[in-house]
Write a protein that holds these residues in place. Structure first.
Motif, PDB file in Angstrom:
ATOM      1  N   ALA A   1       0.825  -1.210   0.000  1.00 31.80           N
ATOM      2  CA  ALA A   1       0.000   0.000   0.000  1.00 31.80           C
ATOM      3  C   ALA A   1       0.855   1.254   0.000  1.00 31.80           C
ATOM      4  O   ALA A   1       0.423   2.310  -0.488  1.00 31.80           O
ATOM      5  N   ALA A   2       2.073   1.162   0.543  1.00 31.08           N
ATOM      6  CA  ALA A   2       2.986   2.306   0.563  1.00 31.08           C
ATOM      7  C   ALA A   2       4.380   1.809   0.912  1.00 31.08           C
ATOM      8  O   ALA A   2       4.563   0.705   1.437  1.00 31.08           O
ATOM      9  N   VAL A   3       5.363   2.654   0.612  1.00 21.03           N
ATOM     10  CA  VAL A   3       6.758   2.395   0.975  1.00 21.03           C
ATOM     11  C   VAL A   3       7.244   3.568   1.807  1.00 21.03           C
ATOM     12  O   VAL A   3       7.054   4.731   1.427  1.00 21.03           O
ATOM     13  N   GLY A   4       7.866   3.275   2.958  1.00 16.91           N
ATOM     14  CA  GLY A   4       8.439   4.307   3.809  1.00 16.91           C
ATOM     15  C   GLY A   4       9.920   4.041   4.016  1.00 16.91           C
ATOM     16  O   GLY A   4      10.305   2.920   4.355  1.00 16.91           O
ATOM     17  N   VAL A   5      10.740   5.056   3.792  1.00 23.38           N
ATOM     18  CA  VAL A   5      12.193   4.902   3.872  1.00 23.38           C
ATOM     19  C   VAL A   5      12.778   5.981   4.770  1.00 23.38           C
ATOM     20  O   VAL A   5      12.458   7.167   4.617  1.00 23.38           O
TER      21      VAL A   5
ATOM     22  N   ALA B   1       7.351   7.390   0.364  1.00 24.82           N
ATOM     23  CA  ALA B   1       7.896   8.494   1.153  1.00 24.82           C
ATOM     24  C   ALA B   1       9.315   8.142   1.566  1.00 24.82           C
ATOM     25  O   ALA B   1       9.542   7.088   2.158  1.00 24.82           O
ATOM     26  N   VAL B   2      10.267   9.010   1.228  1.00 23.44           N
ATOM     27  CA  VAL B   2      11.648   8.805   1.649  1.00 23.44           C
ATOM     28  C   VAL B   2      12.054   9.986   2.513  1.00 23.44           C
ATOM     29  O   VAL B   2      11.763  11.139   2.183  1.00 23.44           O
ATOM     30  N   ALA B   3      12.728   9.694   3.619  1.00 28.05           N
ATOM     31  CA  ALA B   3      13.024  10.737   4.592  1.00 28.05           C
ATOM     32  C   ALA B   3      14.436  10.609   5.121  1.00 28.05           C
ATOM     33  O   ALA B   3      15.039   9.525   5.113  1.00 28.05           O
ATOM     34  N   ALA B   4      14.961  11.714   5.600  1.00 31.53           N
ATOM     35  CA  ALA B   4      16.213  11.682   6.340  1.00 31.53           C
ATOM     36  C   ALA B   4      16.029  10.779   7.558  1.00 31.53           C
ATOM     37  O   ALA B   4      14.926  10.667   8.113  1.00 31.53           O
TER      38      ALA B   4
ATOM     39  N   PRO C   1      14.457   3.133  14.617  1.00 33.85           N
ATOM     40  CA  PRO C   1      14.174   3.827  13.350  1.00 33.85           C
ATOM     41  C   PRO C   1      13.393   2.997  12.338  1.00 33.85           C
ATOM     42  O   PRO C   1      12.594   3.554  11.577  1.00 33.85           O
ATOM     43  N   LEU C   2      13.581   1.669  12.336  1.00 33.44           N
ATOM     44  CA  LEU C   2      12.792   0.843  11.421  1.00 33.44           C
ATOM     45  C   LEU C   2      11.312   0.893  11.788  1.00 33.44           C
ATOM     46  O   LEU C   2      10.446   0.882  10.909  1.00 33.44           O
ATOM     47  N   ASP C   3      11.010   0.955  13.082  1.00 32.89           N
ATOM     48  CA  ASP C   3       9.619   1.137  13.506  1.00 32.89           C
ATOM     49  C   ASP C   3       9.087   2.480  12.997  1.00 32.89           C
ATOM     50  O   ASP C   3       7.922   2.600  12.615  1.00 32.89           O
ATOM     51  N   GLY C   4       9.965   3.489  13.018  1.00 34.37           N
ATOM     52  CA  GLY C   4       9.571   4.785  12.479  1.00 34.37           C
ATOM     53  C   GLY C   4       9.324   4.738  10.987  1.00 34.37           C
ATOM     54  O   GLY C   4       8.427   5.421  10.476  1.00 34.37           O
ATOM     55  N   ALA C   5      10.092   3.928  10.257  1.00 37.69           N
ATOM     56  CA  ALA C   5       9.858   3.779   8.822  1.00 37.69           C
ATOM     57  C   ALA C   5       8.523   3.100   8.551  1.00 37.69           C
ATOM     58  O   ALA C   5       7.827   3.432   7.584  1.00 37.69           O
ATOM     59  N   VAL C   6       8.153   2.140   9.415  1.00 37.17           N
ATOM     60  CA  VAL C   6       6.828   1.521   9.303  1.00 37.17           C
ATOM     61  C   VAL C   6       5.747   2.577   9.515  1.00 37.17           C
ATOM     62  O   VAL C   6       4.764   2.649   8.767  1.00 37.17           O
TER      63      VAL C   6
END
Length: 323
Positions: free
Chosen positions: A70-74, A103-106, A290-295
């Motif tokens: 449904a989405a990708v978070g990085v 969504a890709v983020a610092a 941080p991986l939890d934050g990417a989720v």
């Protein structure tokens, strides 16, 4: 079940998680799947973090060829300063994932979302580098640190490695005896001291410097005064960055995340200095990695709750709420 892909890339490793798209959905053993890879490397032409991210997504789609996520978070180190073509990265991720919401983020953004569970406040992420982010998750986004190991990254693994090598070199040259144990540890880790100047030419210089941090922490735990001083000062420096991110308009809530924050001497120094600098603030234990934050970022993108863009911090193809 609808899923999201979440990716966290640091200087020493990268991880991908396939997770349920909604947090209220229970995740069984077959619902949360992970992949790992080497971390991003920095060379004369910049960082290869974009290639690491795209390759992880391709591996995930090859291994689990179900419906597109449904989405990708990085969240990734170096995205803000060492990657120029963010639009190209977004296009590559859309193509690799088959998903239009990306969504890709610092790394500071996903570290924040993980450590405070998606709540406003300030977070410092300490790994190979160190960066703090204070935000109300709306209009206020304050970045402190994260300028790289040559200039900054105060209190990071690379900073500890540099300080340890400086002490070791002084001991080797006979101009300071307090670093004898650090000299022995650095020699075991990196080889004979005359070869250390070669570190200056390595693409992965920051990662090699940070590889000394566990040795320094171990020596500090054993009571070595030079190592103890380095670890203590590193914790204080991290606290300075964290406190500086708590500007007006941001709730006085904070957390620290990263492997070094589990070291007792480091954590104690950080907490004491933060209490001195921000006595009215609440320093909380980190709620997630941080991986939890990417989720969380991926789930927000899937639900249309992630900003479409955030200058210098986040780039996204996912429309914001109402978009």
């Amino acid at each position: 079940m609808s899923t999201v892909l979440a990716i966290d890339v640091g200087g020493t490793g990268a991880r991908l998680r396939l997770a349920p798209a909604r947090s209220e959905e229970p995740a069984g053993a077959d619902d949360v799947r992970t992949l790992t890879a080497d971390g991003a490397r920095v060379g004369r032409t910049g960082s290869d973090v974009a290639a690491v991210v795209v390759e992880l997504v391709r591996r995930a789609r090859d291994r689990w060829p179900a419906d597109p996520p449904a989405a990708v978070g990085v969240g990734a180190t170096g995205l803000a300063s060492l990657v120029d073509d963010h639009d190209g990265l977004l296009r590559d991720l859309v193509a690799a994932s088959g998903c239009a919401r990306v969504a890709v983020a610092a790394d500071a953004v996903t570290a924040h979302l993980g450590a405070l569970g998606g709540e406003p406040g300030a977070v410092i992420a300490v790994g190979t580098g160190a960066i703090a982010l204070g935000t109300d998750l709306d209009r206020r986004w304050i970045r402190v640190g994260g300028w790289g190991h040559l200039y900054d990254d105060r209190g990071s693994g690379a900073w500890i490695g540099i300080a340890a090598l400086q002490a070791a070199i002084r001991a080797h040259d006979g101009v300071g005896g307090a670093g004898r144990a650090l000299l022995a540890a650095a020699t075991d880790r990196l080889g004979a001291p005359p070869t250390w100047t070669r570190l200056l030419t390595l693409d992965d210089r920051a990662g090699v410097l940070a590889s000394l941090a566990p040795d320094v922490v171990a020596l500090a735990d054993a009571g070595d005064p030079a190592a103890s001083g380095i670890v203590h000062r590193a914790g204080q420096l991290a606290a300075e960055s964290l406190a500086a991110a708590l500007v007006d308009g941001i709730p006085r809530v904070a957390a620290a995340t990263g492997g070094l924050t589990a070291a007792p001497r480091y954590a104690e120094a950080l907490a004491a200095e933060f209490a001195r600098l921000a006595p009215d603030a609440d320093l909380r234990p980190s709620r997630g990695a941080p991986l939890d934050g990417a989720v969380e970022l991926a789930r927000r993108a899937a639900a249309g709750r992630a900003p479409a863009t955030l200058p210098g911090l986040l780039w996204s193809t996912a429309p914001a709420a109402g978009g």
